[in-house]
Write a protein that holds these residues in place. Structure first.
Motif, short mmCIF file in Angstrom:
data_model
loop_
_atom_site.label_atom_id
_atom_site.label_comp_id
_atom_site.label_asym_id
_atom_site.label_seq_id
_atom_site.Cartn_x
_atom_site.Cartn_y
_atom_site.Cartn_z
N ALA A 53 0.53 0.59 3.03
CA ALA A 53 1.64 0.21 3.90
C ALA A 53 1.62 -1.29 4.16
CB ALA A 53 1.60 0.99 5.21
N GLU A 54 2.01 -2.06 3.15
CA GLU A 54 2.06 -3.51 3.30
C GLU A 54 3.33 -3.90 4.07
OE1 GLU A 54 -0.34 -5.32 2.50
OE2 GLU A 54 -1.23 -4.88 0.56
N PRO A 55 3.31 -5.03 4.80
CA PRO A 55 4.48 -5.41 5.60
C PRO A 55 5.56 -6.13 4.81
CG PRO A 55 2.70 -6.97 5.95
CD PRO A 55 2.14 -5.88 5.08
N ASP A 56 5.20 -6.72 3.65
CA ASP A 56 6.20 -7.47 2.88
C ASP A 56 5.70 -7.64 1.44
OD1 ASP A 56 4.51 -9.91 2.78
OD2 ASP A 56 5.01 -10.06 4.91
N PHE A 57 6.60 -8.11 0.57
CA PHE A 57 6.27 -8.24 -0.84
C PHE A 57 5.23 -9.34 -1.08
CE2 PHE A 57 9.98 -5.66 -1.33
CZ PHE A 57 9.81 -5.01 -2.54
N ALA A 58 5.30 -10.42 -0.32
CA ALA A 58 4.33 -11.50 -0.51
C ALA A 58 2.91 -11.00 -0.27
CB ALA A 58 4.66 -12.66 0.42
N THR A 59 2.71 -10.28 0.82
CA THR A 59 1.37 -9.76 1.14
C THR A 59 0.91 -8.76 0.09
OG1 THR A 59 1.83 -10.05 3.50
CG2 THR A 59 0.00 -8.61 2.92
N ALA A 60 1.80 -7.87 -0.33
CA ALA A 60 1.43 -6.85 -1.32
C ALA A 60 1.05 -7.48 -2.65
CB ALA A 60 2.59 -5.87 -1.51
N LEU A 61 1.79 -8.50 -3.08
CA LEU A 61 1.48 -9.16 -4.35
C LEU A 61 0.18 -9.97 -4.25
CD1 LEU A 61 5.09 -10.23 -5.29
CD2 LEU A 61 3.68 -8.57 -6.53
N GLU A 62 -0.09 -10.54 -3.09
CA GLU A 62 -1.37 -11.22 -2.90
C GLU A 62 -2.53 -10.23 -3.00
OE1 GLU A 62 -1.36 -15.27 -0.48
OE2 GLU A 62 -1.08 -13.53 0.81
N THR A 63 -2.36 -9.05 -2.41
CA THR A 63 -3.40 -8.02 -2.49
C THR A 63 -3.70 -7.68 -3.95
OG1 THR A 63 -2.72 -7.07 -0.36
CG2 THR A 63 -4.01 -5.67 -1.83
N ILE A 64 -2.65 -7.51 -4.75
CA ILE A 64 -2.84 -7.17 -6.16
C ILE A 64 -3.49 -8.32 -6.92
CG2 ILE A 64 -1.59 -6.74 -8.31
CD1 ILE A 64 0.32 -4.96 -6.73
N GLN A 65 -3.05 -9.54 -6.67
CA GLN A 65 -3.63 -10.68 -7.38
C GLN A 65 -5.14 -10.78 -7.14
OE1 GLN A 65 -2.18 -13.28 -9.66
NE2 GLN A 65 -4.38 -13.04 -9.92
N ARG A 66 -5.57 -10.49 -5.92
CA ARG A 66 -7.00 -10.61 -5.59
C ARG A 66 -7.87 -9.63 -6.36
NH1 ARG A 66 -4.93 -11.03 -0.08
NH2 ARG A 66 -4.98 -13.23 0.55
N ILE A 67 -7.30 -8.48 -6.76
CA ILE A 67 -8.12 -7.47 -7.44
C ILE A 67 -7.93 -7.46 -8.95
CG2 ILE A 67 -8.22 -5.99 -5.39
CD1 ILE A 67 -6.08 -4.23 -6.62
N LEU A 68 -7.08 -8.34 -9.46
CA LEU A 68 -6.92 -8.43 -10.91
C LEU A 68 -8.18 -9.03 -11.54
CD1 LEU A 68 -3.22 -9.65 -11.28
CD2 LEU A 68 -4.14 -7.40 -11.88
N PRO A 69 -8.46 -8.69 -12.79
CA PRO A 69 -9.64 -9.27 -13.46
C PRO A 69 -9.53 -10.79 -13.54
CG PRO A 69 -8.76 -7.40 -14.69
CD PRO A 69 -7.76 -7.71 -13.64
N PRO A 70 -10.66 -11.49 -13.61
CA PRO A 70 -10.64 -12.95 -13.76
C PRO A 70 -9.80 -13.36 -14.98
CG PRO A 70 -12.86 -12.18 -13.30
CD PRO A 70 -12.03 -10.95 -13.54
N GLY A 71 -9.01 -14.40 -14.80
CA GLY A 71 -8.18 -14.88 -15.91
C GLY A 71 -6.82 -14.25 -16.00
N VAL A 72 -6.53 -13.24 -15.17
CA VAL A 72 -5.23 -12.58 -15.18
C VAL A 72 -4.44 -13.04 -13.97
CG1 VAL A 72 -4.00 -10.38 -15.14
CG2 VAL A 72 -6.17 -10.58 -16.36
N ARG A 73 -3.24 -13.57 -14.20
CA ARG A 73 -2.42 -14.11 -13.12
C ARG A 73 -1.01 -13.55 -13.18
NH1 ARG A 73 -4.89 -16.67 -9.12
NH2 ARG A 73 -3.02 -17.93 -8.79
#
Length: 222
Positions: free
Chosen positions: A118-138
């Motif tokens: 239950a994320e509050p907005d798209f910016a926060t949700a996309l930041e959450t995903i970026q943090r867990i992506l493998p190194p080198g994936v953006r």
């Protein structure tokens, strides 16, 4: 910008309907049960006619769709070690509470990377995903772009309030704080959806000049 259309589902107390959500990166448009809705944010989709449907087929709050769930998939570009790839972003948005609940899942190479439930907005949700992506994936979307920022004020909306400075690239490259962004605000090209991506994308710097008001993407957690 060229329109993109994303297939999905709309659900409310009256049942489920297939839907096509169309956007040019700024304005969202959707047709449900023969009624057209549009808006700049996913929680601000109002009847295009400016009048509520007479038969009460939809729940509206302040003129916009509420008490419903929207679900859709869209192609989302990512870069892995310098090579472009196409991932799929699955979006589940519940508008059944006063505050929207958003859940995103990025499908990439057979793996799934999820935001919180239950994320509050798209910016926060996309930041959450970026943090867990493998190194080198953006991620290669507007929220991760070198030329996007929010107005320096408390809070932000669910989506669509991200300003694009692609028409003032050189000036924005030197922006590093609230005052710099306020000074450039009238030179913004317009507002964009956080999940949009255009050909002028450049990755956001990790620190220093060019990080504007909102800072790097993603922000480092304390």
């Amino acid at each position: 910008m060229t329109d993109e259309s994303w297939a999905g589902w709309y659900r409310d107390r009256q049942g489920s309907e297939a839907m096509i959500l169309t956007t040019d990166g700024q304005q969202l448009r959707i047709r449900i049960r023969g009624v057209d809705f549009e808006g700049e944010s996913f929680d601000g989709l109002a009847p295009s006619s400016g009048r509520p449907p007479e038969d009460g087929a939809f729940a509206l709050a302040d003129g916009a769709l509420t008490d419903c769930v929207l679900e859709w998939d869209l192609p989302l570009p990512v870069v892995s070690d310098g090579t472009a790839h196409q991932a799929t972003l699955s979006c589940l948005l519940s508008l059944r509470r006063a505050d929207a609940d958003l859940h995103l899942e990025l499908h990439l190479g057979g793996a799934v990377f999820s935001s919180r439930r239950a994320e509050p907005d798209f910016a926060t949700a996309l930041e959450t995903i970026q943090r867990i992506l493998p190194p080198g994936v953006r991620l290669q979307t507007c929220i991760a772009c070198a030329f996007s920022d929010y107005f320096p004020a408390p809070g932000r909306g669910l989506s669509g309030g991200l300003a694009c400075f692609r028409g003032a690239k050189d000036a924005y490259r030197g922006a590093a704080g609230e005052d710099d962004v306020v000074g450039l605000w009238d030179r913004r090209t317009g507002f964009v959806q956080e999940i949009w991506s255009c050909r002028e994308f450049e990755p956001r710097p990790a620190e220093g000049a060019g990080t504007g008001h909102r800072g790097a993407f993603p922000l480092e957690l304390a």
